[in-house]
Scaffold this motif. Structure first.
Motif, mmCIF file in Angstrom:
data_model
loop_
_atom_site.group_PDB
_atom_site.id
_atom_site.type_symbol
_atom_site.label_atom_id
_atom_site.label_comp_id
_atom_site.label_asym_id
_atom_site.label_seq_id
_atom_site.Cartn_x
_atom_site.Cartn_y
_atom_site.Cartn_z
ATOM 1 N N PRO A 174 0.712 -1.124 -0.126
ATOM 2 C CA PRO A 174 -0.025 0.007 -0.063
ATOM 3 C C PRO A 174 0.922 1.283 0.137
ATOM 4 O O PRO A 174 0.465 2.290 -0.541
ATOM 5 C CB PRO A 174 -0.775 -0.262 1.494
ATOM 6 C CG PRO A 174 -1.013 -1.394 1.517
ATOM 7 C CD PRO A 174 0.407 -2.042 1.060
ATOM 8 N N ASP A 175 1.981 1.258 0.878
ATOM 9 C CA ASP A 175 2.813 2.486 0.883
ATOM 10 C C ASP A 175 3.390 2.714 -0.825
ATOM 11 O O ASP A 175 3.654 4.139 -0.814
ATOM 12 C CB ASP A 175 3.879 2.196 1.445
ATOM 13 C CG ASP A 175 3.608 2.158 3.090
ATOM 14 O OD1 ASP A 175 2.503 2.628 3.301
ATOM 15 O OD2 ASP A 175 4.325 1.728 3.716
ATOM 16 N N TRP A 219 -5.426 0.187 -0.811
ATOM 17 C CA TRP A 219 -4.466 1.218 -0.269
ATOM 18 C C TRP A 219 -5.298 2.417 -0.470
ATOM 19 O O TRP A 219 -6.313 2.598 -0.760
ATOM 20 C CB TRP A 219 -3.565 0.972 -1.567
ATOM 21 C CG TRP A 219 -4.262 0.935 -3.028
ATOM 22 C CD1 TRP A 219 -4.828 -0.203 -3.612
ATOM 23 C CD2 TRP A 219 -4.403 1.989 -4.054
ATOM 24 N NE1 TRP A 219 -5.225 0.139 -4.806
ATOM 25 C CE2 TRP A 219 -4.958 1.461 -5.120
ATOM 26 C CE3 TRP A 219 -3.918 3.314 -3.957
ATOM 27 C CZ2 TRP A 219 -5.211 2.321 -6.096
ATOM 28 C CZ3 TRP A 219 -4.066 4.162 -5.056
ATOM 29 C CH2 TRP A 219 -4.736 3.768 -6.210
ATOM 30 N N ASP A 220 -4.583 3.675 -0.168
ATOM 31 C CA ASP A 220 -5.230 4.952 0.203
ATOM 32 C C ASP A 220 -5.334 5.517 -1.446
ATOM 33 O O ASP A 220 -4.328 5.992 -2.011
ATOM 34 C CB ASP A 220 -4.285 5.786 0.951
ATOM 35 C CG ASP A 220 -4.980 7.058 1.185
ATOM 36 O OD1 ASP A 220 -6.058 7.361 0.473
ATOM 37 O OD2 ASP A 220 -4.288 8.060 1.852
ATOM 38 N N ARG A 221 -6.484 5.571 -1.908
ATOM 39 C CA ARG A 221 -6.649 5.982 -3.285
ATOM 40 C C ARG A 221 -6.867 7.522 -3.097
ATOM 41 O O ARG A 221 -7.051 8.149 -4.267
ATOM 42 C CB ARG A 221 -8.211 5.440 -3.824
ATOM 43 C CG ARG A 221 -7.957 3.808 -3.914
ATOM 44 C CD ARG A 221 -9.422 3.243 -4.428
ATOM 45 N NE ARG A 221 -9.132 1.857 -4.556
ATOM 46 C CZ ARG A 221 -8.763 1.061 -5.692
ATOM 47 N NH1 ARG A 221 -8.448 1.729 -6.588
ATOM 48 N NH2 ARG A 221 -8.751 -0.062 -5.470
ATOM 49 N N ASP A 222 -6.770 8.076 -2.148
ATOM 50 C CA ASP A 222 -6.886 9.784 -1.920
ATOM 51 C C ASP A 222 -5.223 9.981 -2.052
ATOM 52 O O ASP A 222 -5.381 11.289 -2.162
ATOM 53 C CB ASP A 222 -7.575 10.048 -0.607
ATOM 54 C CG ASP A 222 -8.850 9.978 -0.602
ATOM 55 O OD1 ASP A 222 -9.654 9.984 -1.729
ATOM 56 O OD2 ASP A 222 -9.589 9.386 0.485
ATOM 57 N N LYS A 223 -4.321 9.214 -1.927
ATOM 58 C CA LYS A 223 -2.932 9.714 -2.132
ATOM 59 C C LYS A 223 -2.752 9.931 -3.328
ATOM 60 O O LYS A 223 -2.760 9.219 -4.302
ATOM 61 C CB LYS A 223 -2.057 8.446 -1.507
ATOM 62 C CG LYS A 223 -0.614 8.930 -1.540
ATOM 63 C CD LYS A 223 -0.083 7.731 -1.180
ATOM 64 C CE LYS A 223 1.572 7.862 -1.395
ATOM 65 N NZ LYS A 223 2.690 6.637 -0.839
#
Length: 231
Positions: A174-175, A219-223
């Motif tokens: 995810p990172d 994973w963070d889709r806002d990143k």
């Protein structure tokens, strides 16, 4: 077991014999995925577009399963500086674009761009043809297993800046995932791996492969990662 032959004239076939068990989800995905599940950009119905192919080559490195990628030279007219799969347009000698032409082209281009020995590659699947509007390419993604790894590197610096492998574990972490934002309004999946930002067509295919193979992790889709306007 059938292996891919060299790119000069002999038959090039697909075979799933003897593949490692961890590739089974990729094989199943290739057999069942529909074009619209991979991309909203599909080949023009009028048959226009330049036929091309890319090699999605899975190997096994010291960190487990990995993918072969290359970074295009910054001097190229299209997709300059972008990480990508080895590949390019079909040549007449590659044969039928609806037959084994894409298989032959994927191996030939990979050999020309990375120095890969195609005799060590076993082709096992083909994904539906996709379209890259910005360049007009109709792309056939060809799946391969690097059964007998060979040395790879930059063959022509005018075309390729570097050749590298990326562990699948890094692609799924995810990172290392983000959403790429282009000034044109484009947004899509991106991967920050091996000191590279993988985005565009290549990242889109990797993203869908990870998803349909069941390897994707939340994973963070806002990143977001902004892309340079020249990209």
């Amino acid at each position: 077991m059938t292996r891919a032959s060299g790119t000069q004239g002999g038959p090039v076939t697909l075979s799933g014999d003897g593949l490692p068990a961890w590739l089974d989800p990729v094989v199943r995905a290739a057999e069942t995925v529909r074009p619209t599940q991979l991309s909203r950009f599909l080949p023009p119905r009028d048959g226009s577009g330049r036929q091309s192919a890319v090699l999605i080559l899975f190997g096994e490195g010291e960190h487990g399963p990995e993918l072969l990628l290359m970074e295009r030279a910054s001097s190229l007219r299209s997709h300059a500086g972008q990480p990508s799969f080895p590949g390019g347009a079909l040549d007449p000698e590659d044969g039928d674009p609806q037959g084994e032409g894409p298989l032959r082209a994927a191996l030939r281009e990979a050999e020309e761009e990375t120095g890969l020995d195609p005799s060590g590659v076993q082709l096992f699947g083909v994904l539906p043809k996709l379209y890259i509007p910005v360049s007009g390419f109709v792309v056939t993604p060809v799946l391969g297993w690097w059964r007998e790894p060979s040395p790879v590197g930059v063959v022509d610096p005018n075309e390729t800046a570097r050749v590298f492998t990326v562990p699948v574990a890094d692609l799924t972490h995810p990172d290392n995932r983000a959403t790429a934002i282009h000034p044109s309004g484009f947004h899509g999946p991106a991967f920050l791996v091996e000191s590279a930002l993988v985005w565009g067509f290549t990242a889109g295919v990797i993203d869908r492969l990870l998803h349909f193979a069941g390897w994707e992790r939340p994973w963070d889709r806002d990143k977001q990662v902004p892309l340079d306007w020249r990209a």
